[in-house]
Design a protein around this motif. Structure first.
Motif, PDB file in Angstrom:
ATOM      1  N   ALA A  54       0.838  -1.209   0.000  1.00  0.00           N
ATOM      2  CA  ALA A  54       0.000   0.000   0.000  1.00  0.00           C
ATOM      3  C   ALA A  54       0.867   1.250   0.000  1.00  0.00           C
ATOM      4  CB  ALA A  54      -0.973  -0.019   1.173  1.00  0.00           C
ATOM      5  N   ASN A  55       1.130   1.821   1.178  1.00  0.00           N
ATOM      6  CA  ASN A  55       1.813   3.122   1.248  1.00  0.00           C
ATOM      7  C   ASN A  55       3.130   3.083   2.006  1.00  0.00           C
ATOM      8  OD1 ASN A  55      -0.302   4.545  -0.166  1.00  0.00           O
ATOM      9  ND2 ASN A  55      -1.525   4.346   1.700  1.00  0.00           N
ATOM     10  N   GLY A  56       3.836   1.980   1.894  1.00  0.00           N
ATOM     11  CA  GLY A  56       5.174   1.901   2.478  1.00  0.00           C
ATOM     12  C   GLY A  56       5.178   1.949   3.992  1.00  0.00           C
ATOM     13  N   GLY A  57       6.021   2.820   4.540  1.00  0.00           N
ATOM     14  CA  GLY A  57       6.189   2.912   5.983  1.00  0.00           C
ATOM     15  C   GLY A  57       4.951   3.384   6.723  1.00  0.00           C
ATOM     16  N   ARG A  58       3.982   3.938   5.999  1.00  0.00           N
ATOM     17  CA  ARG A  58       2.745   4.409   6.648  1.00  0.00           C
ATOM     18  C   ARG A  58       1.680   3.314   6.738  1.00  0.00           C
ATOM     19  NH1 ARG A  58       0.293   8.078   3.433  1.00  0.00           N
ATOM     20  NH2 ARG A  58       1.664   7.743   1.634  1.00  0.00           N
ATOM     21  N   THR A  59       1.975   2.138   6.169  1.00  0.00           N
ATOM     22  CA  THR A  59       1.003   1.051   6.152  1.00  0.00           C
ATOM     23  C   THR A  59       1.414  -0.027   7.149  1.00  0.00           C
ATOM     24  OG1 THR A  59       0.486   1.449   3.829  1.00  0.00           O
ATOM     25  CG2 THR A  59      -0.104  -0.704   4.719  1.00  0.00           C
ATOM     26  N   GLY A  60       0.599  -0.280   8.138  1.00  0.00           N
ATOM     27  CA  GLY A  60       0.922  -1.238   9.173  1.00  0.00           C
ATOM     28  C   GLY A  60       0.764  -2.685   8.726  1.00  0.00           C
ATOM     29  N   CYS A  61       1.283  -3.587   9.552  1.00  0.00           N
ATOM     30  CA  CYS A  61       1.236  -5.017   9.267  1.00  0.00           C
ATOM     31  C   CYS A  61      -0.033  -5.644   9.833  1.00  0.00           C
ATOM     32  CB  CYS A  61       2.451  -5.727   9.872  1.00  0.00           C
ATOM     33  SG  CYS A  61       4.026  -5.163   9.192  1.00  0.00           S
ATOM     34  N   ARG A  62      -0.428  -6.746   9.251  1.00  0.00           N
ATOM     35  CA  ARG A  62      -1.571  -7.513   9.730  1.00  0.00           C
ATOM     36  C   ARG A  62      -1.107  -8.879  10.240  1.00  0.00           C
ATOM     37  NH1 ARG A  62      -6.387  -8.005   5.543  1.00  0.00           N
ATOM     38  NH2 ARG A  62      -7.208  -9.074   7.386  1.00  0.00           N
ATOM     39  N   ASP A  63      -1.771  -9.351  11.264  1.00  0.00           N
ATOM     40  CA  ASP A  63      -1.593 -10.727  11.735  1.00  0.00           C
ATOM     41  C   ASP A  63      -0.136 -11.083  12.001  1.00  0.00           C
ATOM     42  OD1 ASP A  63      -4.359 -11.107  11.494  1.00  0.00           O
ATOM     43  OD2 ASP A  63      -4.156 -11.642   9.382  1.00  0.00           O
ATOM     44  N   VAL A  64       0.507 -10.254  12.820  1.00  0.00           N
ATOM     45  CA  VAL A  64       1.849 -10.564  13.308  1.00  0.00           C
ATOM     46  C   VAL A  64       1.799 -10.678  14.825  1.00  0.00           C
ATOM     47  CG1 VAL A  64       3.028  -9.454  11.370  1.00  0.00           C
ATOM     48  CG2 VAL A  64       2.471  -8.107  13.398  1.00  0.00           C
ATOM     49  N   GLY A 102      -5.144  -2.335  -3.568  1.00  0.00           N
ATOM     50  CA  GLY A 102      -5.608  -1.090  -4.146  1.00  0.00           C
ATOM     51  C   GLY A 102      -6.461  -0.245  -3.220  1.00  0.00           C
ATOM     52  N   GLU A 103      -7.292  -0.874  -2.419  1.00  0.00           N
ATOM     53  CA  GLU A 103      -8.206  -0.141  -1.548  1.00  0.00           C
ATOM     54  C   GLU A 103      -7.480   0.743  -0.545  1.00  0.00           C
ATOM     55  OE1 GLU A 103     -11.754  -1.196   1.680  1.00  0.00           O
ATOM     56  OE2 GLU A 103     -11.165  -2.659   0.148  1.00  0.00           O
ATOM     57  N   ASP A 104      -6.296   0.311  -0.090  1.00  0.00           N
ATOM     58  CA  ASP A 104      -5.524   1.072   0.895  1.00  0.00           C
ATOM     59  C   ASP A 104      -4.425   1.918   0.279  1.00  0.00           C
ATOM     60  OD1 ASP A 104      -7.084   0.028   2.882  1.00  0.00           O
ATOM     61  OD2 ASP A 104      -5.615  -1.447   3.578  1.00  0.00           O
ATOM     62  N   ALA A 105      -4.207   1.799  -1.024  1.00  0.00           N
ATOM     63  CA  ALA A 105      -3.129   2.519  -1.685  1.00  0.00           C
ATOM     64  C   ALA A 105      -3.602   3.923  -2.078  1.00  0.00           C
ATOM     65  CB  ALA A 105      -2.663   1.757  -2.920  1.00  0.00           C
ATOM     66  N   THR A 106      -2.903   4.941  -1.629  1.00  0.00           N
ATOM     67  CA  THR A 106      -3.251   6.314  -1.979  1.00  0.00           C
ATOM     68  C   THR A 106      -3.060   6.568  -3.468  1.00  0.00           C
ATOM     69  OG1 THR A 106      -2.559   7.038   0.225  1.00  0.00           O
ATOM     70  CG2 THR A 106      -2.759   8.731  -1.471  1.00  0.00           C
ATOM     71  N   ASP A 107      -2.006   6.005  -4.045  1.00  0.00           N
ATOM     72  CA  ASP A 107      -1.684   6.151  -5.456  1.00  0.00           C
ATOM     73  C   ASP A 107      -1.238   4.783  -5.958  1.00  0.00           C
ATOM     74  OD1 ASP A 107      -0.156   6.523  -7.887  1.00  0.00           O
ATOM     75  OD2 ASP A 107      -0.046   8.664  -7.435  1.00  0.00           O
ATOM     76  N   GLY A 137      -7.846   0.505  -6.507  1.00  0.00           N
ATOM     77  CA  GLY A 137      -7.390   1.835  -6.113  1.00  0.00           C
ATOM     78  C   GLY A 137      -7.616   2.867  -7.193  1.00  0.00           C
ATOM     79  N   THR A 138      -6.574   3.640  -7.506  1.00  0.00           N
ATOM     80  CA  THR A 138      -6.699   4.764  -8.430  1.00  0.00           C
ATOM     81  C   THR A 138      -6.488   4.376  -9.887  1.00  0.00           C
ATOM     82  OG1 THR A 138      -4.354   5.315  -8.095  1.00  0.00           O
ATOM     83  CG2 THR A 138      -5.960   6.414  -6.667  1.00  0.00           C
ATOM     84  N   LEU A 139      -6.192   3.102 -10.162  1.00  0.00           N
ATOM     85  CA  LEU A 139      -6.051   2.625 -11.530  1.00  0.00           C
ATOM     86  C   LEU A 139      -7.043   1.498 -11.789  1.00  0.00           C
ATOM     87  CD1 LEU A 139      -2.159   2.395 -12.020  1.00  0.00           C
ATOM     88  CD2 LEU A 139      -3.699   4.063 -13.058  1.00  0.00           C
TER      89      LEU A 139
END
Length: 381
Positions: A54-64, A102-107, A137-139
């Motif tokens: 999604a957005n790199g360092g701004r996107t958190g992890c799931r199920d860890v 895509g749903e969480d990706a800003t671009d 997402g946006t595409l």
């Protein structure tokens, strides 16, 4: 120093090392195409399934695990890619869909660039197909595929020219024999890539999309033409070159595999389309396919043989993808080995092996198995 900062420093160090270091063995090339290696007679493919970037360092992890939550992000997925590529030194990387979420990706374009960046940074050749989340997402779906085929080092193709075909990203790649040998100008291994779609557009049919008749017809024609060339053009070969098939959504036949008749684990339901479009039968009838590789169900990583074809999951790769706390993210590696002829040169394919790499502290290799071997009935599971 916080975990996030340490991870960023690690990425910078790994990236610098990748740029500075050469490959362990010179990789085969033929006018930008793919070729088996001269020294080892091998061709290695790394499959990366479901990065959900999604957005790199701004996107958190799931199920860890709770201890892993702080500082965990898409950058952990990036670090795993670098670590994997350095360890395996692949001839080709295959991204089998849901490369971005895509749903969480800003671009979407920037997310895809970031997701694929390690392969480009390490000057690896790569190919991709789409999953069911890339276009959210946006595409549009078409836009995502057009972006992929315009990126550096990609061997991805939009669709075969002059062919009316459903979906986006149906194509094949040929892997030439070792340069300077009798099979140098033949494809000793054929790779097929298909877009398995996203969701059904037929109102009366719910659930996921499927591989359409137009795609199957293209696959049949392509497989038949490749087999004819391999067996009838000089030097003539007795058997067709092996084929490997990559797509995202599993076929209904994956549900036919029951423990203990596979190697790996089955922890997710098989999320296949609710109708069977017949692509498995098409692959069996074609006669050259030895294995098919998918993603989609992140907690499945098994390989099992059905009617002569190995059906394989890669297991979930990305840290923003759903997973299972304590169950390491992973990737599937396939190594294809040529045989030596009586004259001592490299000939056709002898065997196809696979294993998985885990993103754990020891970077563990598990579940090594022979998927196919010439003249043998190995690979029951």
């Amino acid at each position: 120093m916080g975990l996030g900062i340490r991870l960023l420093l690690l990425l910078l160090l790994v990236g610098a090392a990748a740029a500075a270091a050469g490959s362990k063995e010179e990789k085969g090339s033929s006018g930008g195409g793919l070729r088996f290696r001269r020294g080892s007679g091998t061709f290695k493919v790394v499959q990366v399934a479901d990065m959900h970037y999604a957005n790199g360092g701004r996107t958190g992890c799931r199920d860890v695990l709770p201890s892993q939550v702080a500082g965990c992000s898409d950058l952990n997925t990036t670090a795993f890619l670098y670590r994997l590529f350095r360890a395996e030194d692949p001839d080709l990387v295959v991204f089998t869909g849901d490369n971005i979420f895509g749903e969480d990706a800003t671009d979407s374009a920037k997310s895809m660039d970031a997701a694929i960046a390690p392969a480009i940074d390490m000057n690896l050749r790569w190919a991709a197909v789409l999953g069911n989340h890339d276009q959210e997402g946006t595409l549009s779906r078409e836009g995502v595929m057009r972006h992929l085929v315009g990126m550096k080092n990609t061997l991805s193709r939009f669709n075969p020219e002059g062919v009316e075909i459903d979906h986006y990203g149906n194509y094949n790649l040929e892997v030439g024999g070792v340069e300077g040998t009798m099979l140098a100008n033949k494809s000793a291994l054929n790779l097929y890539f298909l877009d398995s779609g996203d969701y059904s557009t037929v109102p009366s049919i719910r659930g996921y999309d499927w591989i359409k008749p137009s795609q199957q017809f293209w696959f049949q024609q392509t497989s038949s033409n490749l087999q004819t060339k391999y067996k009838e053009e000089q030097p003539k070969q007795k058997e067709p070159a092996p084929g490997l098939v990559y797509f995202h959504i599993p076929l209904p036949e994956f549900s036919s595999l029951k423990a203990p008749h596979f190697k790996g684990v089955k922890q997710d339901p098989i999320s296949s389309p609710s109708i069977n479009s017949g692509f498995f039968a098409t692959m069996v009838t074609a006669g050259d396919v030895k294995a098919a590789f998918v993603g989609h169900d992140h907690l499945n990583d098994f390989c099992g043989k059905l009617d002569g074809i190995q059906l394989c999951y890669a297991g979930g790769f990305g840290y923003h993808a759903y997973g299972k706390a304590g169950w390491s993210r992973r990737a599937r590696v396939v190594s294809v080995q040529l045989e030596k002829t009586d004259s001592g040169e490299w000939g056709g394919v002898k065997s196809i092996r696979t294993w998985k790499r885990l993103d754990d502290p020891h970077f563990t290799t598990i579940d090594s198995q022979v998927l196919w071997s010439r003249g043998s009935n190995v690979g029951g599971y």
